[in-house]
Design an enzyme around this catalytic site. Structure first.
Site, PDB file in Angstrom:
ATOM      1  N   GLN A  29       0.843  -1.186   0.000  1.00 40.87           N
ATOM      2  CA  GLN A  29       0.000   0.000   0.000  1.00 40.87           C
ATOM      3  C   GLN A  29       0.886   1.247   0.000  1.00 40.87           C
ATOM      4  OE1 GLN A  29      -3.458  -0.503   2.648  1.00 40.87           O
ATOM      5  NE2 GLN A  29      -2.992  -2.672   2.770  1.00 40.87           N
TER       6      GLN A  29
ATOM      7  N   ILE B 274       8.480  -4.069   3.218  1.00 36.85           N
ATOM      8  CA  ILE B 274       8.861  -4.943   2.110  1.00 36.85           C
ATOM      9  C   ILE B 274       7.794  -4.844   1.034  1.00 36.85           C
ATOM     10  CG2 ILE B 274       9.241  -7.340   1.385  1.00 36.85           C
ATOM     11  CD1 ILE B 274      10.303  -7.891   4.207  1.00 36.85           C
TER      12      ILE B 274
ATOM     13  N   CYS C  92       1.297   1.421   5.065  1.00 39.25           N
ATOM     14  CA  CYS C  92       0.933   0.038   4.742  1.00 39.25           C
ATOM     15  C   CYS C  92      -0.478  -0.308   5.194  1.00 39.25           C
ATOM     16  CB  CYS C  92       1.948  -0.936   5.332  1.00 39.25           C
ATOM     17  SG  CYS C  92       3.630  -0.660   4.731  1.00 39.25           S
TER      18      CYS C  92
END
Length: 240
Positions: A92, A166, A196
């Site tokens: 995201q 990541i 995220c």
């Protein structure tokens, strides 16, 4: 959701079947995001064509936000704060900026293992092994890709903060994009997004945890830990 143990028995072995070394390059200063993506995609294509060796590229970006393929528009809380880039990586919204070590990972999974879940687990294991060199216990959580630390303060419930993100993409089984480790970024810059997509957790860094870690020390830890998971490296120049 990835069904993985929170305490894996050891780092997965994601070495090449032929034992070839991965090129390891470092760019000084700040690298523009668009330039980095163009160079990274060109290198990944050359790797897939058998025209270039694998590469891990360490760099820092100027302050910016990137939106992964799962980014929700509502999670961009301050769209005018920094430039925003659409990114083809998984995940995201995330922030990149000075004091954060970005490692773009261009590896040929055909020469290693064609297993996306195992590859993400190997990236997580790499970061966790690097953090362990500073006596920081990095952890993973089901459904939350990345590396987390648990903070405990007297009189307060435990708090989980993200220390490394990541986000990767594969094309013709060659990876690009990679990881970002918070060494000493301005953590207030994360306030312009929901990092995220996680509203109930915060972000932290090595320095925020009370560890006066310099970037070159973080780089040395990343390199040593990478070799335990992915195999040998050799010094190289960053991509043009």
């Amino acid at each position: 959701m990835l069904d993985r143990s929170l305490n894996p028995p050891g780092p997965p072995d994601f070495r090449r079947t032929d034992g070839a070394a991965v090129e390891w390059a470092l760019s000084p200063g700040l690298v523009a995001y668009g330039d980095a993506v163009a160079a990274m995609e060109a290198r990944a294509a050359a790797i897939a064509a058998g025209e270039a060796p694998e590469l891990v590229w360490l760099l820092e970006h100027p302050p910016l936000y990137t939106a992964g393929v799962s980014a929700r528009p509502a999670d961009l809380l301050d769209p005018d704060r920094f430039p925003v880039f659409e990114s083809g990586r998984g995940g995201q919204f995330t922030y990149h900026g000075p004091g954060q070590r970005v490692a773009y990972v261009m590896l040929d999974l055909t020469a290693r293992r064609r297993d996306v879940r195992a590859f993400v687990a190997a990236l997580e294991a790499w970061v966790i092994a690097a953090l362990a060199r500073f006596n920081v216990e990095g952890e993973i959580r089901p459904g939350r890709v990345g590396v987390w630390v648990e903070r405990r303060e007297p009189g307060h419930p435990p708090q989980e903060d993200k220390i490394a993100a990541i986000g990767v993409k594969l094309r013709r089984w060659v990876s690009f994009h990679g990881i970002s480790l918070n060494v000493e970024p301005d953590l207030s810059h994360f306030a312009g997004i929901v990092p995220c997509g996680q509203t109930e957790h915060g972000v932290t860094s090595l320095v925020d945890l009370g560890l006066p870690v310099a970037m070159d020390e973080a780089d040395a830890a990343l390199k040593a830990a990478f070799e335990t998971v992915f195999g040998p490296t050799r010094a190289a120049q960053p991509p043009a």
